[in-house]
Design a protein around this motif. Structure first.
Motif, PDB file in Angstrom:
ATOM      1  N   LEU A   1       0.882  -1.035  -0.077  1.00 12.96           N
ATOM      2  CA  LEU A   1      -0.095   0.026   0.163  1.00 12.96           C
ATOM      3  C   LEU A   1       0.704   1.073  -0.176  1.00 12.96           C
ATOM      4  O   LEU A   1       0.381   2.302  -0.577  1.00 12.96           O
ATOM      5  CB  LEU A   1      -0.895  -0.090   1.695  1.00 12.96           C
ATOM      6  CG  LEU A   1      -2.358  -1.229   0.968  1.00 12.96           C
ATOM      7  CD1 LEU A   1      -3.211  -0.804   2.716  1.00 12.96           C
ATOM      8  CD2 LEU A   1      -2.696  -0.690  -0.163  1.00 12.96           C
ATOM      9  N   LEU A   2       2.337   1.800   0.906  1.00 14.19           N
ATOM     10  CA  LEU A   2       2.785   2.529   0.792  1.00 14.19           C
ATOM     11  C   LEU A   2       3.286   2.844  -1.250  1.00 14.19           C
ATOM     12  O   LEU A   2       3.705   3.797  -1.295  1.00 14.19           O
ATOM     13  CB  LEU A   2       3.861   1.747   1.851  1.00 14.19           C
ATOM     14  CG  LEU A   2       5.024   2.965   2.049  1.00 14.19           C
ATOM     15  CD1 LEU A   2       3.577   4.398   2.482  1.00 14.19           C
ATOM     16  CD2 LEU A   2       5.528   3.747   3.394  1.00 14.19           C
ATOM     17  N   ASP A   3       4.059   1.653  -1.647  1.00 16.43           N
ATOM     18  CA  ASP A   3       3.768   1.777  -2.505  1.00 16.43           C
ATOM     19  C   ASP A   3       3.041   2.459  -3.423  1.00 16.43           C
ATOM     20  O   ASP A   3       3.361   2.932  -4.451  1.00 16.43           O
ATOM     21  CB  ASP A   3       4.421   0.557  -3.234  1.00 16.43           C
ATOM     22  CG  ASP A   3       6.018  -0.050  -3.194  1.00 16.43           C
ATOM     23  OD1 ASP A   3       6.403   0.272  -2.157  1.00 16.43           O
ATOM     24  OD2 ASP A   3       5.848  -1.353  -3.492  1.00 16.43           O
ATOM     25  N   LEU A   4       2.210   2.037  -3.630  1.00 15.53           N
ATOM     26  CA  LEU A   4       0.851   2.429  -4.154  1.00 15.53           C
ATOM     27  C   LEU A   4       0.355   4.220  -4.064  1.00 15.53           C
ATOM     28  O   LEU A   4       0.505   4.537  -4.858  1.00 15.53           O
ATOM     29  CB  LEU A   4      -1.170   1.846  -4.286  1.00 15.53           C
ATOM     30  CG  LEU A   4      -0.478   0.107  -4.291  1.00 15.53           C
ATOM     31  CD1 LEU A   4      -2.464  -0.372  -3.828  1.00 15.53           C
ATOM     32  CD2 LEU A   4      -0.736   0.187  -6.211  1.00 15.53           C
ATOM     33  N   VAL A   5       1.121   4.086  -2.249  1.00 17.43           N
ATOM     34  CA  VAL A   5       0.430   5.296  -2.461  1.00 17.43           C
ATOM     35  C   VAL A   5       1.475   7.053  -2.574  1.00 17.43           C
ATOM     36  O   VAL A   5       1.193   7.620  -3.455  1.00 17.43           O
ATOM     37  CB  VAL A   5       0.142   5.934  -0.704  1.00 17.43           C
ATOM     38  CG1 VAL A   5       0.909   7.472  -0.051  1.00 17.43           C
ATOM     39  CG2 VAL A   5      -1.128   5.597  -0.049  1.00 17.43           C
TER      40      VAL A   5
END
Length: 326
Positions: A208-212
Motif C-alpha cells: 500500500l505504501l508503494d501505491l500511495v
C-alpha cells in the motif's frame, strides 16, 4: 525474471525493548511535527508517478530493501526542490533584459533536465549507503546502468554528482520515511495486543505504501476535497494542504488501518482505536485516509483507476487482496 528485492527474512517484531520503542516513537513524532511546520509549497512537485516508479524498479533491479527506495525518493525530492529554488534565484538576479533573462532561464532549466537521470541514480546510490543491511551499489554498476540508457559519464562525474547532492542538502540525507513510522507503530501495536499479527500487516503495508507513492496526487487531492467539502479547492487551500502531505505519522496510520481492513476487516475498529490512542490522531482522520487509500488503490475496480497504477504493482496489490480473502 526480475531480481527480487532484498529479503525481509531477518526482519522481526517484538524483539526490541519497550523503552527503546517508546523513545523511537517520541523521536519520530518530534521529527514529524517539525516537518509539518516547515513544509513548503514546493514539496511534492518531484514525486511524479514516473519518477517514483523509476526509483522503485531500479531499487528492485539492484536488490535493495524497500526502505532504500523510499529514502531515495525523499532525497531526490528535497534535492530537486533545492535545485529549482536555486535556478529561480539565479534567474531573478540576472540583468533585467527580457531576452537575456529568457535565455538564461532556458539554459539553467536545460542543465537541470540533462543531469536529472544522473542525479536520480546518485540518490539511489546514496540511499543504499545509509543502511547496514544493504549492499552498497558500486560505481561500476551505476556507470554500466547509465551507459545502457545511453548516458556516458565518468567515475569523477558520478562522484561529483553525489557530492552535489550532499552539499545541496547540507549532508542531511538520512531523512525519515513513512516506512519508519509504519514499522514503529506496528511494534507498538504488537505490544498493545493487536489481533492482526504485525508481520502480516507489514507485508500489506509495503504494497500500500508503494501505491500511495505512485498515486500520491490523486489520493491527497481526494483528502483535500473531503476536508474542505468542496470539489474545486482554491490554490490557497491547496498550498495550505502541503503540511498534510508531509505528515508521515498521518500517512502511517492510514496505511496501517487500510492494511488491517484488507487482512481482517472484523478487527479494523480495534486497530484504528489503538492507532488513535497511540498517536492522538482523530478516528475520523484515520478512517478518511484509509478510505482514500483503499478506493484509489487496491479497492479500485473501475478501468480508469486501474490504468493509473503500473501493471506489475497493481497485480501485486490485487493478489494481496485476493489472498487475504481466501
Amino acid at each position: 525474471m526480475r531480481p527480487r528485492s532484498a529479503s525481509l527474512v531477518d526482519f522481526q517484531f517484538g524483539v526490541v525493548a519497550t523503552e527503546t520503542i517508546e523513545d523511537a516513537l517520541l523521536h519520530l513524532a518530534q521529527q514529524n511535527e517539525q516537518a509539518v511546520r516547515e513544509a513548503s509549497g514546493q514539496l511534492g512537485r518531484f514525486r511524479e508517478p514516473q519518477i517514483v516508479e523509476f526509483v522503485f524498479l531500479l531499487s528492485e533491479q539492484w536488490c535493495l530493501e524497500k526502505s532504500v527506495s523510499y529514502q531515495a525518493v525523499e532525497i531526490l525530492e528535497r534535492f530537486m526542490v533545492k535545485q529549482a529554488e536555486n535556478i529561480c534565484r539565479q534567474a531573478t538576479i540576472q540583468p533585467r533584459d527580457n531576452k537575456r533573462e529568457s535565455q538564461n532561464w532556458r539554459a539553467l532549466k536545460q542543465q537541470l533536465v540533462n543531469k536529472f537521470t544522473l542525479r536520480l541514480v546518485s540518490c539511489v546510490q546514496l540511499a543504499s549507503k545509509l543502511s547496514f543491511r544493504n549492499k552498497i551499489i558500486s560505481n561500476i554498476t551505476v556507470l554500466n546502468f547509465l551507459q545502457a540508457l545511453g548516458y556516458l559519464h565518468t567515475k569523477e562525474e558520478l562522484l561529483e554528482s553525489e557530492l552535489d547532492v550532499l552539499k545541496s542538502l547540507n549532508f542531511q540525507i538520512n531523512l525519515p520515511t513513512p516506512l519508519a513510522y509504519v514499522e514503529t507503530l506496528l511494534e507498538v501495536l504488537g505490544y498493545n495486543g493487536c489481533l492482526v499479527p504485525a508481520m502480516r500487516l507489514h507485508a500489506t503495508c509495503l504494497t500500500l505504501l508503494d501505491l500511495v507513492y505512485l498515486l500520491h496526487e490523486p489520493i491527497y487531492e481526494s483528502l483535500l476535497r473531503a476536508s474542505i467539502e468542496n470539489s474545486t479547492p482554491s490554490q490557497l487551500q491547496g498550498e495550505k494542504f502541503t503540511s498534510v502531505k508531509e505528515d508521515f505519522m498521518l500517512l502511517a496510520v492510514g496505511i496501517i488501518a487500510a492494511s488491517a481492513f484488507i487482512q481482517n476487516h472484523e478487527c479494523w475498529s480495534q486497530v484504528v482505536g489503538h492507532l488513535q490512542s497511540i498517536t492522538g490522531i482523530a478516528l475520523a482522520s484515520i478512517a478518511e485516509f484509509s478510505y482514500a487509500i483503499l478506493t484509489h488503490g487496491v479497492g479500485a475496480n473501475t478501468p480508469e483507476r486501474q490504468q493509473s497504477i503500473p501493471p506489475h504493482l497493481a497485480a501485486r496489490a490485487l493478489k494481496t487482496v485476493a489472498s487475504s480473502n481466501t
